[in-house]
Design an enzyme around this catalytic site. Structure first.
Site, PDB file in Angstrom:
ATOM      1  N   LYS A 204       0.810  -1.227   0.000  1.00 19.20           N
ATOM      2  CA  LYS A 204       0.000   0.000   0.000  1.00 19.20           C
ATOM      3  C   LYS A 204       0.839   1.271   0.000  1.00 19.20           C
ATOM      4  CE  LYS A 204      -4.416  -1.889   1.181  1.00 19.20           C
ATOM      5  NZ  LYS A 204      -5.443  -2.180   2.167  1.00 19.20           N
ATOM      6  N   ARG A 238      -3.704 -10.091   4.724  1.00 18.29           N
ATOM      7  CA  ARG A 238      -4.084 -10.083   3.306  1.00 18.29           C
ATOM      8  C   ARG A 238      -2.885  -9.570   2.507  1.00 18.29           C
ATOM      9  NH1 ARG A 238      -6.207  -6.746  -0.510  1.00 18.29           N
ATOM     10  NH2 ARG A 238      -7.849  -7.616  -1.823  1.00 18.29           N
TER      11      ARG A 238
HETATM   12  N1  HH2 Z   1      -7.519  -3.812   0.700  1.00 15.60           N
HETATM   13  C1  HH2 Z   1      -7.839  -3.816  -0.613  1.00 15.60           C
HETATM   14  C2  HH2 Z   1      -8.947  -4.548  -1.064  1.00 15.60           C
HETATM   15  N2  HH2 Z   1      -9.693  -5.288  -0.227  1.00 15.60           N
HETATM   16  N3  HH2 Z   1     -10.113  -6.067   1.965  1.00 15.60           N
HETATM   17  C3  HH2 Z   1      -9.815  -6.078   3.261  1.00 15.60           C
HETATM   18  N4  HH2 Z   1     -10.538  -6.813   4.128  1.00 15.60           N
HETATM   19  N5  HH2 Z   1      -8.759  -5.355   3.775  1.00 15.60           N
HETATM   20  C4  HH2 Z   1      -7.969  -4.577   2.970  1.00 15.60           C
HETATM   21  O1  HH2 Z   1      -7.040  -3.912   3.485  1.00 15.60           O
HETATM   22  C5  HH2 Z   1      -8.262  -4.542   1.568  1.00 15.60           C
HETATM   23  C6  HH2 Z   1      -9.366  -5.308   1.096  1.00 15.60           C
HETATM   24  C7  HH2 Z   1      -7.013  -3.021  -1.583  1.00 15.60           C
HETATM   25  O2  HH2 Z   1      -5.944  -3.772  -2.090  1.00 15.60           O
HETATM   26  P1  HH2 Z   1      -5.958  -4.493  -3.531  1.00 15.60           P
HETATM   27  O3  HH2 Z   1      -7.044  -5.507  -3.594  1.00 15.60           O
HETATM   28  O4  HH2 Z   1      -4.613  -5.023  -3.799  1.00 15.60           O
HETATM   29  O5  HH2 Z   1      -6.202  -3.318  -4.553  1.00 15.60           O
HETATM   30  P2  HH2 Z   1      -7.463  -2.877  -5.414  1.00 15.60           P
HETATM   31  O6  HH2 Z   1      -8.540  -2.454  -4.456  1.00 15.60           O
HETATM   32  O7  HH2 Z   1      -6.933  -1.731  -6.245  1.00 15.60           O
HETATM   33  O8  HH2 Z   1      -7.904  -4.039  -6.247  1.00 15.60           O
END
Ligand code: HH2
Length: 266
Positions: A204, A238
Site C-alpha cells: 500500500k 491479506r
Molecule cells: N484492501 C484492498 C482490497 N480489499 N479487503 C480487506 N478486508 N482489507 C484490505 O485492506 C483490503 C481489502 C485493496 O488492495 P488491492 O485488492 O490489492 O487493490 P485494489 O482495491 O486496487 O484491487
C-alpha cells in the site's frame, strides 16, 4: 490470505490476473506457497476507483472461483454487492470480504446470515473515489474501534453469528500515513473487540511514502508492518506476496509463541 485481483485497474497488480486462466494458475501458486485463504476480487477499491457494473464483476470472479473450488484453501469473495457474493458462494466461496462492512448493499447482511458463511467487516472513511482527500479523525483508533463495534452489533442483529465475523481497520481506506501507522501501533485496542483482526497492508501507498518504493518493491515494508501487526494480535494477513509473508510470519509467530513446527509440504 492471498490476493487475486481479477481486474484491469487494481493499484499494484491491475491487469496481471484479468485473464481467468492466469488468475486460476496464480491462485494455485499462492496455495502452494502457503496461503490458507484466497481472496478473489473483481472490483478495484484503490483511491479514485469508480464502481464496476454487477454483470462485469460476476463475469470476472465466478469462473475463477469455480475453477479454484477444491484447492487446499478457503475461498473468499472481495465484493460489496450481494448478488456477486451469492454467486460466489454458489461457486465455492466460504467467506465474504465486504469493504463497506454491510453498508453498501442492504441485501448483503441477510444473505450472509442465511448462508451462515464467514465475513470480514472493514472500516472505510468515505468511498474509494474521494476517501484519500484529507481524511480526519478525532482519535483514529477510537473512531475505527467504535465503527467496528457498531458494525459488529449490526451484523449480529441481522442474524450473522458473532463467531463468523472478522474485523479489519481498513489500512489505506480514508487514512493518511500517520493514521495507518497509529492503527498498526495500537492494533491491540481493536483486538480487544474479541474478533479475529484482518490486516491489509500489502504494497500500500503509505509504505511507498515512507520508503520511496514503487508498489512491487514494497514487500519488505509489507512484512515489517505485518510482523508488528502479528505481535499486536492480528490473525489474518491479506497479501499479494505470499511466500515472503508466510516465511516472515512463521518465524515471527514461532518466536512470539516459543513454539514452532516444520512446514507441511503439499
Ligand atoms: N484492501 C484492498 C482490497 N480489499 N479487503 C480487506 N478486508 N482489507 C484490505 O485492506 C483490503 C481489502 C485493496 O488492495 P488491492 O485488492 O490489492 O487493490 P485494489 O482495491 O486496487 O484491487
Amino acid at each position: 490470505m492471498g490476493v487475486i485481483n481479477v481486474t484491469p485497474d487494481s493499484f499494484s497488480d491491475g491487469g496481471e490476473w484479468l485473464d481467468a486462466t492466469a488468475a486460476v494458475e496464480h491462485g494455485r501458486a499462492l496455495v502452494a506457497d502457503g496461503a490458507a485463504i484466497l481472496d478473489v476480487g473483481g472490483e478495484s477499491t484503490r483511491p479514485g476507483a469508480g464502481p464496476v457494473d454487477e454483470a462485469e464483476e460476476l463475469a470476472r470472479v465466478v469462473p475463477v472461483l469455480e475453477a479454484l473450488a477444491g484447492v487446499q484453501a478457503r475461498l473468499s469473495i472481495d465484493t460489496s454487492k450481494a448478488a456477486v457474493a451469492a454467486a460466489a458462494l454458489d461457486a465455492g466461496a466460504a467467506i465474504v470480504n465486504d469493504v463497506t462492512a454491510l453498508r453498501g448493499d442492504p441485501e448483503m447482511a441477510p444473505l450472509i446470515a442465511q448462508r451462515g458463511c464467514d465475513c470480514c467487516l472493514m472500516h472505510m472513511l468515505g468511498e474509494p473515489r474521494t476517501m484519500q482527500s484529507d481524511p480526519r479523525y478525532d482519535d483514529v483508533v477510537a473512531d475505527v474501534k467504535a465503527f467496528l463495534e457498531q458494525r459488529l452489533e449490526f451484523a449480529v442483529a441481522q442474524g450473522i453469528a458473532e463467531e463468523r465475523i472478522w474485523l479489519d481497520p481498513g489500512i489505506g481506506f480514508g487514512k493518511a500515513v500517520d493514521h495507518n501507522l497509529e492503527l498498526l501501533r495500537r492494533l491491540d485496542e481493536l483486538v480487544a473487540l474479541g474478533r479475529p483482526i484482518v490486516i491489509g497492508t500489502s504494497r500500500k501507498s503509505f509504505l511507498g511514502r515512507i520508503t520511496g518504493r514503487d508498489a512491487h518493491e514494497r514487500v519488505p515494508g509489507t512484512i515489517a508492518a505485518n510482523v508488528l501487526a502479528l505481535a499486536r494480535g492480528a490473525s489474518i494477513f491479506r497479501v499479494h506476496d505470499v511466500p515472503e509473508a508466510r516465511d516472515a510470519l512463521a518465524v515471527a509467530a514461532a518466536t512470539l509463541r516459543g513454539r514452532w513446527a516444520p512446514p507441511t509440504t503439499s
